[in-house]
Design a protein around this motif. Structure first.
Motif, mmCIF file in Angstrom:
data_model
loop_
_atom_site.group_PDB
_atom_site.id
_atom_site.type_symbol
_atom_site.label_atom_id
_atom_site.label_comp_id
_atom_site.label_asym_id
_atom_site.label_seq_id
_atom_site.Cartn_x
_atom_site.Cartn_y
_atom_site.Cartn_z
ATOM 1 N N ASN A 2 -3.078 14.363 -7.324
ATOM 2 C CA ASN A 2 -2.098 14.781 -6.326
ATOM 3 C C ASN A 2 -1.035 15.642 -6.991
ATOM 4 O O ASN A 2 -0.590 15.340 -8.096
ATOM 5 C CB ASN A 2 -1.404 13.565 -5.696
ATOM 6 N N GLU B 279 0.833 -1.204 0.000
ATOM 7 C CA GLU B 279 0.000 0.000 0.000
ATOM 8 C C GLU B 279 0.862 1.246 0.000
ATOM 9 O O GLU B 279 1.924 1.268 0.613
ATOM 10 C CB GLU B 279 -0.912 -0.014 1.229
ATOM 11 N N TYR B 280 0.351 2.239 -0.678
ATOM 12 C CA TYR B 280 1.099 3.480 -0.800
ATOM 13 C C TYR B 280 0.317 4.628 -0.187
ATOM 14 O O TYR B 280 -0.919 4.603 -0.163
ATOM 15 C CB TYR B 280 1.419 3.737 -2.271
ATOM 16 N N PRO B 281 1.025 5.629 0.310
ATOM 17 C CA PRO B 281 0.334 6.718 1.000
ATOM 18 C C PRO B 281 -0.582 7.513 0.075
ATOM 19 O O PRO B 281 -0.396 7.532 -1.150
ATOM 20 C CB PRO B 281 1.482 7.599 1.524
ATOM 21 N N ALA B 282 -1.562 8.163 0.676
ATOM 22 C CA ALA B 282 -2.589 8.881 -0.101
ATOM 23 C C ALA B 282 -2.003 10.040 -0.899
ATOM 24 O O ALA B 282 -2.544 10.435 -1.920
ATOM 25 C CB ALA B 282 -3.673 9.387 0.844
ATOM 26 N N TRP B 283 -0.853 10.571 -0.437
ATOM 27 C CA TRP B 283 -0.285 11.726 -1.130
ATOM 28 C C TRP B 283 0.518 11.355 -2.375
ATOM 29 O O TRP B 283 0.895 12.214 -3.168
ATOM 30 C CB TRP B 283 0.615 12.546 -0.173
ATOM 31 N N ASP C 173 -1.991 13.619 -11.924
ATOM 32 C CA ASP C 173 -0.961 13.755 -10.898
ATOM 33 C C ASP C 173 0.231 14.519 -11.477
ATOM 34 O O ASP C 173 0.573 14.356 -12.650
ATOM 35 C CB ASP C 173 -0.493 12.370 -10.425
ATOM 36 N N ARG D 183 -9.582 9.129 -7.628
ATOM 37 C CA ARG D 183 -9.347 10.146 -6.594
ATOM 38 C C ARG D 183 -8.946 11.451 -7.275
ATOM 39 O O ARG D 183 -8.529 11.438 -8.433
ATOM 40 C CB ARG D 183 -8.250 9.703 -5.623
ATOM 41 N N THR E 81 2.059 10.328 -5.930
ATOM 42 C CA THR E 81 1.668 10.561 -7.333
ATOM 43 C C THR E 81 1.902 9.278 -8.118
ATOM 44 O O THR E 81 2.998 9.027 -8.611
ATOM 45 C CB THR E 81 2.490 11.713 -7.951
ATOM 46 N N ALA F 9 -3.952 9.415 -10.960
ATOM 47 C CA ALA F 9 -5.137 9.816 -10.199
ATOM 48 C C ALA F 9 -6.326 8.941 -10.567
ATOM 49 O O ALA F 9 -7.256 9.370 -11.244
ATOM 50 C CB ALA F 9 -5.446 11.286 -10.441
#
Lengths: 375, 260
Positions: A205, A190-194, B70, A202, A196, A199
């Motif tokens: 970013n 899993e990767y953080p929500a921030w 992004d 969501r 890149t 997209a």
């Protein structure tokens, strides 16, 4: 896992791999090159990313790009190469993305030499790049500690969205000693929500270090500073040796700290109440611990493989409660434990006055006894 | 009496990949056209959700505000290195850099050259307007001989300041480069050709065929001291002769590419 005879550079590389490193970007420079070479073999074997960049400038910016995806990513270099990376490091700090950089320090300034040194303390611990930012700096004193701190560095980097430096001198990188590697960790899924990473499902970013409105930039600086204060509270690490009744406190990190420990043990055997504090986190610095020690200690001796770059941090921590003396070797020279032992003996018999110019006095001693000739 | 049946058809609208915000670009600057072309291509290919853009330093520094994907912002000249880091970690993403000539040809010469030499599977949109726009019109490596800028106020004297660099021609010599072309944005016919080239460049990446770069001759009316119309004319009359339009590298696999 069992202990095996490991070379520092390779041990660090393998430790990073086992900590779940996804991508490595670097450029050859002695005395860290074995680290890059090991990566060039192991990372592709494991289906992970290894790329030899065309320069340290490119390497750090490849790291920057990969860090923006939330991947576990690192580079390694040695002093002049790290100087070249400073621009990228400032951007990475300003963008608040995690990464690890191993600096296997060598003699300087300039091209210097490839011998072990601690001359990067200023540029690593007190910045180097532009702007206000606060990387974590870890200083191993053995191959085992280099392994353990490398693994820790990734966890700290991700926990605080921070840059973490593993600040090893050339002897840690080059030396072989028995050490135990950790088990291979599973890769993170899993990767953080921030991050890149495209997209999908969501809003987009944007990761940048630009804040055109000065007020916004100030807010960003405050956010970085608040996070740093949290790190200062949680992450100070050091090793204490014979400090309970120490009247003389030696402070040294990395190889200098390790050599100083031998000197401290010899002096102890001769009845001198001396102890050693070896900072493991150079940033955050064990300021409070040194301040506490200053209440009981009669004097401090800072030992470094540079011209006294940590000396000022110790002085600030001691805050005039006791004199702080200094002994260092520079330019890639590693001090012998006998040299440090003589310094301890001198301090035990002739403590320096509180605000003496200890650097001047040290230069004179060095000139008389150690250097090849007149300056 | 019957009313005639009118069939309404939308022939022009803002691409989904282009945010509905005013840009900071000066009136008459061709950055807006280049942005739109890139956005149209991202729409047509349906790749916006897997695209990561890399903005550079210069006028396009705020590029990330305008594309609905992004985005990251690179240090000056380093966009191809950052793009490399992203693309290597996420190989099935679409990664593009958007760089001006000051960024790409001057301070970023090392990064662009090696990204091309490695055959890095990224797309580079390269805006060449022969000047540093953002810092107020200084001489760029691409400034024409004799051209007056704020840092070559008597005109670029090639004896002292050197000659313009033809980037597409240089990069085309590298085996790693798959698709390197130069187009211009000075009139509608050329804009259509530019669009086609940008589409091809992104397709090259999408199909994993390697490094692609589209150089776009562009205007900087403000710093050139011209009206937008004069600036377009200046591109045609002065820039095109120095920077001839054309395909400088089309690898055999790219030549065989059929874009639907």
């Amino acid at each position: 896992m069992a202990k095996e005879l490991l070379k520092g550079n390779i041990a660090i590389a393998e430790a990073a791999i086992r900590a779940g490193l996804e991508a490595y970007f670097g450029y050859p420079i002695t005395p860290q090159t074995e680290l890059l070479e090991w990566m060039s073999k192991r990372m592709p074997e494991l289906g992970r990313i290894f790329l030899q960049a065309e320069s340290e400038l490119a390497a750090i910016n490849m790291v920057y790009g990969a860090a923006c995806t939330g991947a576990r990513v690192m580079s390694s270099s040695s002093s002049p190469g790290v100087s070249l990376m400073m621009e990228g490091l400032s951007y990475i700090a300003g963008t608040e993305v995690p990464m690890v950089l191993v600096d296997v320090m060598r003699g300087g300034p300039g091209l210097g030499n490839i011998a072990p040194s601690q001359g990067d303390y200023f540029q690593m611990v007190h910045g180097g790049g532009h702007g206000d930012y606060y990387p974590i700096a870890l200083a191993p004193a053995s191959v085992q500690e280099a392994i353990d701190l490398t693994v820790l560095s990734f966890d700290l980097a991700e926990k605080y969205r921070s840059i973490v430096f593993v600040l090893a001198d050339g002897s840690i990188g080059q030396m072989m000693e028995p050490a135990e590697l950790p088990e291979m960790r599973p890769m993170k899924k899993e990767y953080p929500a921030w991050a890149t990473r495209g997209a999908q499902g969501r809003p987009r970013n944007i990761l940048t270090s630009i804040y055109v409105d000065a007020e916004d930039e100030e807010q960003t600086n405050l956010r970085l500073l608040r996070r740093w204060k949290e790190i200062e509270t949680n992450e100070v690490r050091y090793r204490a040796y014979y400090l309970d009744d120490a009247e003389i406190v030696v402070v040294g990190f990395g190889t200098a700290g390790r050599v100083a420990l031998s000197a401290v043990r010899t002096a102890r055997a001769q009845g001198i109440p001396v102890g050693l504090l070896r900072p493991i986190t150079l940033r955050p610095f064990p300021t409070q611990q040194i301040r506490e020690l200053a209440k009981q200690a009669q004097s401090f001796l800072v030992v470094e493989m540079n011209g006294g770059q940590m000396l000022d941090d110790v002085r600030l921590a001691v805050a005039g409660q006791a004199p702080v003396d200094f002994y260092g070797r520079m330019g890639g020279v590693v001090p012998m434990s006998e040299e440090i032992e003589r310094e301890i003996q001198r301090l035990a018999h002739n403590p320096v006055p509180l605000y003496a110019d200890v650097r001047q006095a040290w230069m004179q001693r060095l000139l008389q006894t150690k250097t090849k000739g007149a300056w | 009496m019957t009313t005639p049946q009118v069939q309404r058809q939308i022939v022009y609208r803002r691409p989904k990949a282009l945010n509905d915000v005013p840009t900071h670009y000066c009136p008459g600057c061709t950055h807006g056209i280049a942005h739109r072309l890139v956005a149209e291509v991202l729409d047509e290919m349906g790749v916006i959700e897997k695209t990561i853009g890399v903005a550079s330093v210069g006028c396009s520094v705020f590029g990330y505000n305008y594309f609905e994907c992004d985005f990251v912002e690179a240090p000056h000249g380093r966009a191809p290195a950052m793009a490399t880091g992203i693309k290597r970690v996420i190989p099935d993403s679409i990664v593009f850099t958007y760089q001006g000539d000051g960024d790409l040809v001057s301070i970023g010469m090392g990064e662009i050259t090696h990204a091309a030499a490695r055959g890095e599977n990224i797309t580079v949109v390269f805006i060449n307007n022969a000047i540093y726009g953002m810092t107020g019109g200084q001489m760029a490596p691409t400034t024409l001989p004799g051209q007056k800028t704020t840092s070559s106020q008597n005109g670029r004297d090639v004896k002292r300041m050197g000659y313009p660099i033809r980037m597409s021609e240089m990069l085309a010599t590298l085996d790693g480069a798959s698709y390197v072309v130069r187009r211009s944005l000075h009139d509608p016919a050329n804009i259509r050709k530019a669009k086609k080239a940008i589409r091809t460049a992104f397709e090259v990446q999408h199909q994993g065929l390697g490094f692609s770069l589209v150089e776009l001759l562009s205007t900087c009316p403000i710093n050139w001291g011209m009206s937008p119309v004069e600036a377009l004319k200046w591109v045609e009359e002065h820039m095109v002769p120095v920077y001839p339009l054309g395909d400088y590298k089309v690898s055999p696999t790219v030549a065989a590419l059929r874009i639907r």
